[in-house]
Design an enzyme around this catalytic site. Structure first.
Site, PDB file in Angstrom:
ATOM      1  N   ARG A  32       7.070  13.041  -0.874  1.00  0.00           N
ATOM      2  CA  ARG A  32       5.938  13.209  -1.366  1.00  0.00           C
ATOM      3  C   ARG A  32       4.947  14.108  -0.625  1.00  0.00           C
ATOM      4  NH1 ARG A  32       4.528   6.521  -1.643  1.00  0.00           N
ATOM      5  NH2 ARG A  32       5.985   5.945  -3.012  1.00  0.00           N
ATOM      6  N   ASP A 141      -9.685  -0.474  -2.102  1.00  0.00           N
ATOM      7  CA  ASP A 141      -8.448   0.272  -1.854  1.00  0.00           C
ATOM      8  C   ASP A 141      -8.659   1.162  -0.793  1.00  0.00           C
ATOM      9  OD1 ASP A 141      -5.366   0.460  -3.696  1.00  0.00           O
ATOM     10  OD2 ASP A 141      -6.026   2.299  -2.361  1.00  0.00           O
TER      11      ASP A 141
END
Length: 284
Positions: A32, A141
């Protein structure tokens, strides 16, 4: 990446987002963060970590946390929670709120918006049965990047094919090439805000329904317990909390209890008293 560098990243992620990265997840860090290195013209993970250690690049730190955060979502994910919300919980809460005609709903890990927009579409479909009601949907979020996507309300053909009923696609979306844009009417029903669950969220107030699904699985036990305790405080006494299928409040808090009839649904704990039944509306 050295062991010391990996331990530094684990501590950084835990402190900034609550993400508890297991020692065997080194491969996840490399997969990632390698694209992030290329994006920022860094030679590799050692240089990225050196930049982080310097403490002078807060934007890079945010980018690392966002890159390591899982944002898997789709419309009406797992279906059952949304059916339960529409057919049993919504009629019950609407009857209880007949006086002020207002419902507050919080999606605590909104990602790119499919969950809050799924709820908004359910509520829009219910307007005829609930005249005069105001629906406040707050979607939060950790990642500003995914919230920007959610606010835009633009989805690919693949994304709208994942869980979204065709009649809702045709009713609430407009096609533009291979992309679909959700209607302004639905988009206006959701308010988005950046929020880190491991930080204080008491200023948000109380909610009738909280969706906090598939988030706790990334936290360690103490963090789970802390977040769950504060979620319980943010829930109206007769409200309901939805968790993911692999999550539970058992062993984390005494303030909430599983609903005896519905897996994944949690209500305020009332010692010695069973949770009231949720009856599915006729014809649902």
């Amino acid at each position: 990446m050295t062991e010391a560098d990996f331990d530094y990243l684990r501590a950084l992620l835990k402190g900034r987002s609550g993400l508890a990265l297991a020692p065997e997840k080194r491969y996840l860090v490399e997969s990632r963060l390698s694209p992030l290195c290329r994006k920022h013209a860094l030679k590799g993970l050692p240089e990225l970590i050196a930049r982080l250690r310097s403490g002078r690049d807060s934007a890079l730190e945010i980018a690392v946390v966002e890159a390591m955060t899982t944002n898997e979502t789709f419309f009406f994910r797992d279906r059952t929670p949304f059916d339960l919300f529409r057919d049993a919980l919504l009629p019950k809460l609407a009857a209880a709120r007949a006086g002020n005609k207002r419902l507050r709903i919080w999606c605590a890990a909104a990602s790119s918006g499919q969950e809050p927009y799924s709820i908004a579409m359910i509520l829009d479909e219910a307007r005829a049965r609930l005249p005069g009601f105001t629906f406040d949907i707050l979607a939060t979020d950790l990642s500003q990047e995914v919230l920007d996507r959610a606010k835009a309300g633009v989805y690919t053909q693949f994304e709208v094919q994942r869980g979204l009923p065709i009649q809702m696609l045709l009713k609430y979306f407009k096609q533009n090439g291979d992309q679909w844009t959700i209607s302004p009417q639905i988009r206006s029903m959701v308010q988005y805000r950046t929020l880190n669950l491991i930080k204080d969220f008491s200023p948000l107030g109380q909610f009738d329904v909280i969706f906090c699904r598939n988030v706790l699985i990334y936290f360690d036990q103490p963090t789970k317990a802390d977040v769950m305790r504060r979620l319980a405080s943010a829930l109206a006494p007769d409200g309901a909390l939805f968790l993911g299928a692999a999550e539970t409040v058992i062993g984390l808090t005494d303030a909430l209890a599983p609903h005896p009839e519905h897996r994944g649904l949690y209500v305020a704990s009332r010692p010695g008293t069973a949770a009231p039944p949720l009856r599915v509306a006729a014809g649902a």
